[in-house]
Design an enzyme around this catalytic site. Structure first.
Site, short mmCIF file in Angstrom:
data_model
loop_
_atom_site.label_atom_id
_atom_site.label_comp_id
_atom_site.label_asym_id
_atom_site.label_seq_id
_atom_site.Cartn_x
_atom_site.Cartn_y
_atom_site.Cartn_z
N GLY A 177 17.03 47.64 74.36
CA GLY A 177 15.97 46.93 73.66
C GLY A 177 16.33 45.48 73.38
CE LYS A 218 26.80 51.70 64.81
NZ LYS A 218 26.06 52.88 64.34
N GLY A 262 16.63 53.97 74.27
CA GLY A 262 17.28 55.29 74.37
C GLY A 262 16.97 55.98 75.69
NE ARG A 295 9.21 49.87 74.51
CZ ARG A 295 9.84 50.63 73.64
NH1 ARG A 295 9.28 50.94 72.48
NH2 ARG A 295 11.02 51.13 73.93
P1 ADP Z 1 20.63 47.02 73.31
O1 ADP Z 1 19.51 47.14 72.28
O2 ADP Z 1 20.33 46.00 74.35
O3 ADP Z 1 21.04 48.34 73.85
P2 ADP Z 1 22.59 47.00 71.22
O4 ADP Z 1 21.56 47.43 70.22
O5 ADP Z 1 23.67 47.95 71.56
O6 ADP Z 1 21.90 46.45 72.55
O7 ADP Z 1 23.32 45.71 70.72
C1 ADP Z 1 22.66 44.52 70.38
C2 ADP Z 1 23.17 44.07 69.06
O8 ADP Z 1 24.58 43.87 69.12
C3 ADP Z 1 22.54 42.79 68.63
O9 ADP Z 1 21.94 42.95 67.37
C4 ADP Z 1 23.75 41.84 68.55
O10 ADP Z 1 23.68 40.94 67.48
C5 ADP Z 1 24.90 42.78 68.32
N1 ADP Z 1 26.18 42.17 68.74
C6 ADP Z 1 26.57 41.84 69.97
N2 ADP Z 1 27.78 41.26 69.95
C7 ADP Z 1 28.14 41.20 68.65
C8 ADP Z 1 29.29 40.73 67.98
N3 ADP Z 1 30.31 40.18 68.64
N4 ADP Z 1 29.36 40.86 66.63
C9 ADP Z 1 28.33 41.41 65.96
N5 ADP Z 1 27.21 41.88 66.54
C10 ADP Z 1 27.13 41.78 67.87
C1 3PG Z 2 11.74 53.49 71.41
O1 3PG Z 2 11.33 52.42 70.92
O2 3PG Z 2 12.93 53.66 71.72
C2 3PG Z 2 10.73 54.54 71.73
O3 3PG Z 2 9.42 54.09 71.50
C3 3PG Z 2 11.02 55.81 70.98
O4 3PG Z 2 10.89 55.62 69.60
P1 3PG Z 2 11.71 56.57 68.61
O5 3PG Z 2 13.16 56.21 68.76
O6 3PG Z 2 11.16 56.29 67.23
O7 3PG Z 2 11.48 58.00 69.03
MG MG Z 3 19.49 47.67 70.26
#
Ligand code: ADP
Ligand code: 3PG
Ligand code: MG
Length: 418
Positions: free
Chosen positions: A361, A201, A386, A39
């Site tokens: 992320g 999720k 987000g 970032r």
């Molecule tokens: P992003 O941050 O890219 O939007 P998410 O936060 O929704 O993605 O998902 C990423 C997370 O999902 C990672 O921590 C990964 O380990 C978890 N994940 C992906 N597939 C699986 C799985 N089959 N079982 C458990 N965790 C999983």
């Molecule tokens: C993020 O990392 O998604 C942004 O910097 C926003 O942070 P926040 O979810 O704590 O508002």
């Molecule tokens: Mg994530």
């Protein structure tokens, strides 16, 4: 398509002091150092453009979710990293408002970079407090406010919304690129458009799955999200991560899909894995065993998509003109379950004619570490979590909407620089 907001390129800011909102909310290691400076690097084009236009650049950001003043979440390490990346001095000011901040900004030389302390040390930031925003504007002595913190524009906070009532407010280059890319690809994609959704999720991403059902030509589901879909379809998922109480959501998703492509085509439009890589524990040593989705044992944990599923995904990608990918296809923190995500990254990186947009992320983090070119192998890797989800879902983001409209007249009071 011209951007619908004023930007730093559409207003006369030569020689001005500019207040810049960046998103330096970067992951930290346990020793407090910066784990990933994506970032900060992403903010460089805007900072450099402003410096090239002889501006004094006063940067503000949040870091983490502190309750009050928390030295572990100071922005000073981010200021230091910025100095390294710019190869020039950066002045760190351990306040955001007040006389001392004002004096420190004033003392910084013309055409220099100043970084203020973490905005969230003051609870008025998240409260979108107008008085706090006014005090920041005063302390900065700025003639313009530039919004470039794409990752945080889905929040209506003092530094994203209230501040725009006190200074003429325009977009930075990162914000312009993020919004144009993510909105453009949802509104007028080159087709076929393939959406790949994965991650933890369904409930985090329902709005985006629903939007993809509307706009994409194919929707591929992987990651833990796929377990919830497979369980809904009646497959045993053993000890895999699944989300309960999603029946109504998935009923609605399948209904929308059937309405769009016809009942008989749903499973080739909304594609689930046909096999998964399972283990009996989540550890770096865990063996990777690939089984068909109807053969997942009671003790098995599905942690990645299987080889046949990857091959099917690669075949879809090969014919795609645009691919949007959000959410890792497996437990990619462990190399033995990063195979699906790595194969997808490779398919995209070796198909430069295909527009590839990567959001989320964890997904952005994964592709940057996977890619020897740190993300440059893809068309666009978003800095927003987000914010990118909300934007692609079709929502209006307060930190973008509050900026001056393109074509509008910019009103500002001429301030003689000291
Ligand atoms: P992003 O941050 O890219 O939007 P998410 O936060 O929704 O993605 O998902 C990423 C997370 O999902 C990672 O921590 C990964 O380990 C978890 N994940 C992906 N597939 C699986 C799985 N089959 N079982 C458990 N965790 C999983
Ligand atoms: C993020 O990392 O998604 C942004 O910097 C926003 O942070 P926040 O979810 O704590 O508002
Ligand atoms: Mg994530």
């Amino acid at each position: 398509m011209t951007f619908y907001k004023q930007t730093i390129k559409t207003v006369p800011l030569e020689g001005a002091t500019v207040l810049l909102r960046a998103d330096y909310n970067v992951p930290l290691k346990s020793d407090g150092s910066i784990a990933d400076d994506f970032r900060i690097r992403a903010s460089l084009p805007t900072v450099q453009y402003l410096l090239d236009n002889n501006c004094k650049v006063v940067i503000m950001s949040h870091l983490g979710r502190p309750e009050g003043n928390d030295p572990k979440l100071s922005l000073e390490p981010a200021a230091l990293r910025l100095a390294e990346l710019l190869s020039r001095q950066v002045y760190f000011v351990p306040e955001t408002v007040g006389d001392r901040a004002k004096m420190a900004v004033k003392r910084a030389p013309k055409n220099s970079v100043v970084v203020l302390e973490n905005l969230r040390f003051d609870e008025r930031e998240e409260a979108n407090d107008a008085e706090f925003a006014k005090q920041i504007a005063e302390a900065s002595g700025a003639r313009y406010f530039v919004q470039d913190g794409f990752g945080v524009v889905h929040r209506a906070h003092a530094s994203t919304e209230a501040i725009t009532h006190f200074l003429p407010s325009v977009a930075g280059l990162l914000l312009e690129r993020e919004v144009s890319m993510l909105q453009g690809v949802m509104e007028a994609p080159k087709r076929p458009l393939v959406a790949v959704m994965g991650g933890a999720k369904v409930s985090d991403k329902i709005a985006l799955v629903q939007r993809f059902i509307e706009v994409a030509d194919t929707v591929i589901i992987g990651g833990a999200m796929a377990n919830t879909f497979l369980s809904y379809k009646g497959h045993g998922v053993g000890k895999s991560k699944v989300e309960d109480n999603q029946k109504a959501t998935l009923d609605a998703i399948y209904e929308a899909a059937a309405k769009k492509v016809g009942e008989e085509n749903v499973d080739s439009f909304l594609i689930l894995p046909t096999d998964v890589a399972v283990a009996t524990e989540i550890s770096p040593e865990a063996g990777r065993k690939v089984v068909p989705v109807d053969s997942v044992g009671a003790e098995d944990i599905a942690l990645d998509v299987g080889d046949a599923s990857i091959a099917a995904i690669e075949a879809k990608i090969e014919n795609a003109a645009t691919v949007i990918w959000n959410g890792t296809l497996g437990y990619a923190e462990l190399p033995n379950f990063a195979n699906g995500s790595a194969k997808l990254a490779e398919a995209l990186a070796t198909q430069p004619a295909t527009v590839s947009i990567i959001g989320g992320g964890d997904t952005a983090d994964f592709v940057q570490h996977w890619d020897p070119k740190e993300g440059a192998s893809f068309t666009h890797v978003s800095t927003g979590g987000g914010a990118s989800l909300e934007l692609m879902s079709g929502e209006k983001l307060p930190g973008v909407e509050s900026l001056l409209d393109a074509g509008g007249k910019v009103e500002y009071t001429e301030i003689k620089e000291a």
